[in-house]
Design a protein around this motif. Sequence first.
Motif, PDB file in Angstrom:
ATOM      1  N   GLN A 222      13.806   3.302  -1.286  1.00 45.47           N
ATOM      2  CA  GLN A 222      12.403   2.943  -1.510  1.00 45.47           C
ATOM      3  C   GLN A 222      12.191   1.435  -1.341  1.00 45.47           C
ATOM      4  N   ALA A 223      13.155   0.638  -1.845  1.00 42.06           N
ATOM      5  CA  ALA A 223      13.053  -0.811  -1.702  1.00 42.06           C
ATOM      6  C   ALA A 223      13.122  -1.223  -0.236  1.00 42.06           C
ATOM      7  N   ALA A 224      13.992  -0.533   0.540  1.00 44.77           N
ATOM      8  CA  ALA A 224      14.103  -0.852   1.969  1.00 44.77           C
ATOM      9  C   ALA A 224      12.817  -0.501   2.703  1.00 44.77           C
ATOM     10  N   ILE A 225      12.232   0.636   2.351  1.00 41.03           N
ATOM     11  CA  ILE A 225      10.978   1.039   2.997  1.00 41.03           C
ATOM     12  C   ILE A 225       9.850   0.063   2.645  1.00 41.03           C
ATOM     13  N   THR A 226       9.811  -0.313   1.351  1.00 34.29           N
ATOM     14  CA  THR A 226       8.780  -1.268   0.914  1.00 34.29           C
ATOM     15  C   THR A 226       8.925  -2.595   1.643  1.00 34.29           C
ATOM     16  N   GLN A 227      10.185  -3.029   1.797  1.00 38.13           N
ATOM     17  CA  GLN A 227      10.425  -4.299   2.498  1.00 38.13           C
ATOM     18  C   GLN A 227       9.993  -4.207   3.959  1.00 38.13           C
ATOM     19  N   GLU A 228      10.260  -3.082   4.592  1.00 36.31           N
ATOM     20  CA  GLU A 228       9.856  -2.910   5.991  1.00 36.31           C
ATOM     21  C   GLU A 228       8.333  -2.932   6.124  1.00 36.31           C
ATOM     22  N   ILE A 229       7.653  -2.251   5.190  1.00 34.42           N
ATOM     23  CA  ILE A 229       6.183  -2.239   5.236  1.00 34.42           C
ATOM     24  C   ILE A 229       5.636  -3.644   5.037  1.00 34.42           C
ATOM     25  N   THR A 230       6.254  -4.372   4.076  1.00 33.44           N
ATOM     26  CA  THR A 230       5.806  -5.752   3.834  1.00 33.44           C
ATOM     27  C   THR A 230       5.993  -6.619   5.071  1.00 33.44           C
ATOM     28  N   GLU A 231       7.112  -6.445   5.754  1.00 29.84           N
ATOM     29  CA  GLU A 231       7.365  -7.223   6.970  1.00 29.84           C
ATOM     30  C   GLU A 231       6.364  -6.869   8.077  1.00 29.84           C
ATOM     31  N   ILE A 232       6.048  -5.573   8.190  1.00 34.36           N
ATOM     32  CA  ILE A 232       5.076  -5.150   9.224  1.00 34.36           C
ATOM     33  C   ILE A 232       3.692  -5.724   8.933  1.00 34.36           C
ATOM     34  N   VAL A 233       3.300  -5.639   7.651  1.00 30.65           N
ATOM     35  CA  VAL A 233       1.989  -6.173   7.272  1.00 30.65           C
ATOM     36  C   VAL A 233       1.948  -7.680   7.492  1.00 30.65           C
ATOM     37  N   GLY A 234       3.023  -8.368   7.113  1.00 33.36           N
ATOM     38  CA  GLY A 234       3.082  -9.823   7.304  1.00 33.36           C
ATOM     39  C   GLY A 234       3.023 -10.184   8.784  1.00 33.36           C
ATOM     40  N   GLY A 235       3.719  -9.401   9.628  1.00 34.72           N
ATOM     41  CA  GLY A 235       3.683  -9.666  11.044  1.00 34.72           C
ATOM     42  C   GLY A 235       2.317  -9.439  11.648  1.00 34.72           C
ATOM     43  N   ALA A 236       1.634  -8.377  11.159  1.00 31.72           N
ATOM     44  CA  ALA A 236       0.271  -8.082  11.670  1.00 31.72           C
ATOM     45  C   ALA A 236      -0.682  -9.212  11.301  1.00 31.72           C
ATOM     46  N   LYS A 237      -0.557  -9.757  10.075  1.00 26.06           N
ATOM     47  CA  LYS A 237      -1.430 -10.855   9.647  1.00 26.06           C
ATOM     48  C   LYS A 237      -1.181 -12.101  10.488  1.00 26.06           C
ATOM     49  N   SER A 238       0.096 -12.322  10.822  1.00 27.64           N
ATOM     50  CA  SER A 238       0.429 -13.492  11.632  1.00 27.64           C
ATOM     51  C   SER A 238      -0.174 -13.382  13.028  1.00 27.64           C
ATOM     52  N   LEU A 239      -0.190 -12.157  13.595  1.00 26.04           N
ATOM     53  CA  LEU A 239      -0.773 -11.968  14.932  1.00 26.04           C
ATOM     54  C   LEU A 239      -2.287 -12.205  14.922  1.00 26.04           C
ATOM     55  N   LYS A 240      -2.964 -11.798  13.838  1.00 22.56           N
ATOM     56  CA  LYS A 240      -4.416 -11.991  13.732  1.00 22.56           C
ATOM     57  C   LYS A 240      -4.750 -13.470  13.683  1.00 22.56           C
ATOM     58  N   LYS A 241      -3.934 -14.248  12.993  1.00 25.10           N
ATOM     59  CA  LYS A 241      -4.180 -15.674  12.897  1.00 25.10           C
ATOM     60  C   LYS A 241      -3.978 -16.344  14.256  1.00 25.10           C
TER      61      LYS A 241
END
Length: 290
Positions: free
Chosen positions: A271-290
């Motif tokens: 669960q921690a690994a999945i949460t970390q992956e989701i956090t990384e994906i969300v962080g990457g998506a925010k970086s692309l929008k900026k």
Amino acid sequence: MANAREIRSRIKSIQDIMKITNAMYLISSSKLKKARKSLQATHPYFEALQDTIYDILVRAPHVNSVYFRRNDHIPLEERNIGYLVVTADKGLAGAYNHNVIKKAEEEMSKGGKNSLFLIGQVGRQYFMRKGKAADCEFLYIAQEPTLYRAQMISETIMELFENGHLDDVYVIYTEMITPMKSEVKMIKLLPLERKKFEQRKLGYPHALFDPSPEIVMQKLVPNYLKGLLFGVLVESFSSEQNARMTAMEAATKSAKDMLRNLELQYNRARQAAITQEITEIVGGAKSLKK
């Protein structure tokens, strides 16, 4: 926290060990039933032997037999005392071997000229490490008690007693009292004591012993001791299997508890690994929008 792959590897190894402990439990259970059955099959014959010995003692109270020789005039520190110690050929049986060895050491420390007779590899290896050499070792008997092997042991002991090399002979073994309880016991093999037969019943209302009570006694006692030793071997073997069943059952239960904890850790790690992956994906998506 360990990662999911490491936890999964530990779960796999514990599952493999649990299969082994469960198999050992089933094997010990099968051996225990077989041993008890063989003992029950020979029980009536040796009961009749004891009754016949009592018949001779009652009808010929002055019978002279070397097997009843007490040698009370010899002081304790000068008596040649033989201890037949019955252990197992292997461990993984809880405190089964330790209790027998501890009892043997306690008795041997009381004095006398001790002779050590060993059945079982565990006892042999223990006393070798202690620097105590055995006077005689009976190998490959603990795992397969038979009447022939009991006779071989009894003949060796009786020959030493008859020749005066031993004044007293004791056997230290474990008796299975109930499936949940075993107890280390020490019984006297030789010399025989008349009081042990006093609680028997007379086998026959009228009996003649041909050619004489002494000769009949000379033939009966070796068979009696053979039966007694066979019972000791089977009791020890049964106690060993019962102790191993208990140990393997406890090991299997511990393995199940460990598996439950590891599965919980595995789920948390995943669960921690999945949460970390989701956090990384969300962080990457925010970086692309900026």
